[in-house]
Scaffold this motif. Sequence first.
Motif: not given
Length: 315
Positions: A125-129, A142-146, A134-136
Motif C-alpha cells: 500500500l502506498t499513497a501514490y497507489r 486519469n493519473r497521479i504524478f509525484v 481515487h482519481v480513476r
Amino acid sequence: MNRSKKPMNKKPMNPKSNPSPIKLYTVKEPSELLNFLITTLSNQGRNSIKSILSRGQVSVNNKVVTVYNHPLQPGQTVSIRKDRAPEAPPMIGLTILHEDEDVVVIQKDSGLLSVASDQAHEDELTAYRQLTAHVRIGNPKNRIFVVHRLDRDTSGVMLFAKSEHVQQTLQNAWQDTVKERTYVALVEGMVKKQEGTISSWLKESATLKMYSSPYPNDGQHAVTHYKVIQSNRNFSLLEVHLETGRKNQIRVHMQDIGHPIAGDKKYGSTTKPINRLGLHARVLSFIHPRSGELLRFETEIPKSFINPSRVAPPQ
C-alpha cells in the motif's frame, strides 16, 4: 347485479420514459461545490449532500469531484447521479486536504510509503497507489504524478500533481514555487541554543545513507533552520524550516548537532519514546501552478510529540 369488468390495457414500461438518473445544473456565479449543492438541493440536508459527494455521484464538467471546497466558475456544469458511481477502496493512512483539476494535497500518516520503493513488495500500500485509484473513479485514464516525497516514517503534508505538465512545472520552479516548508521534530536531549542554522554538503554512501561531507562544495548544499518550541533534559521539540529540500536533510542535520530525531536509529538515535519517527511535515505553502494563488496547508503537531510518554532503553 353482475358487472362485467373491462380488461385493463397495460402498456409495457418503456425504460426511456423514466426520468434521467442524472440531473444537470449550470453554475451562475463563483462558489465552492458544497455551498452550491446546499443551495441547489435545498430539500436535502447537509450530511446527505456530503454523502452524495463522497460516493462520487457529483461531476463538474464531466469529471467526478469529491472535494467539498472545489471551486466553481460561471458556465460550468454540475451533474448529480442518482445511482452511485464505482467507489474506490477507502483510503488508509492518508487524508485529502485539497483537490482541484491540477493538484492533490494530502496529509500522510507515519508508516505509509509515499511511493513504492525498490525494496517494497509490488502490492504494498502506498499513497501514490491509493490516489491513483481515487482519481480513476471518474475516468480510468486519469493519473497521479509525484512532486516530492516524505520518508515512510515521516508524517505530514504532501503534494501530488494530476498531469505530467503540472508535475514538471512545480518541480522545475520548486525553490520559487514553495514559499514555506515547516516541520516539527522531536529530538533527543535538551537543545540549548534556542534557534540556529545548519549548513552542510550532503552526499549518499554506498549503503544509501546520507551524510555531511567535511569538504566544501562536495555534494548537494543543504540549509536547515530550527527553533526550540519546548524542551526538557530528555527531549526537545523543534520547529524546522527547510531552505533546501535534500534527501534525509533534517535527519542528517539533527545528528550533526548531536540531537538525533527520536526513533531514528539509522541516524544515531538510541531512544524510541513514541514508537515512530519523531518527524512531521506540518506546513506546506506553494503558488498554484495554474491560478497563481498562494495555497497554505497547516496540520496539528502530533500529540505524542508534545508529551512523549516514556524513554525506551537504548536499541
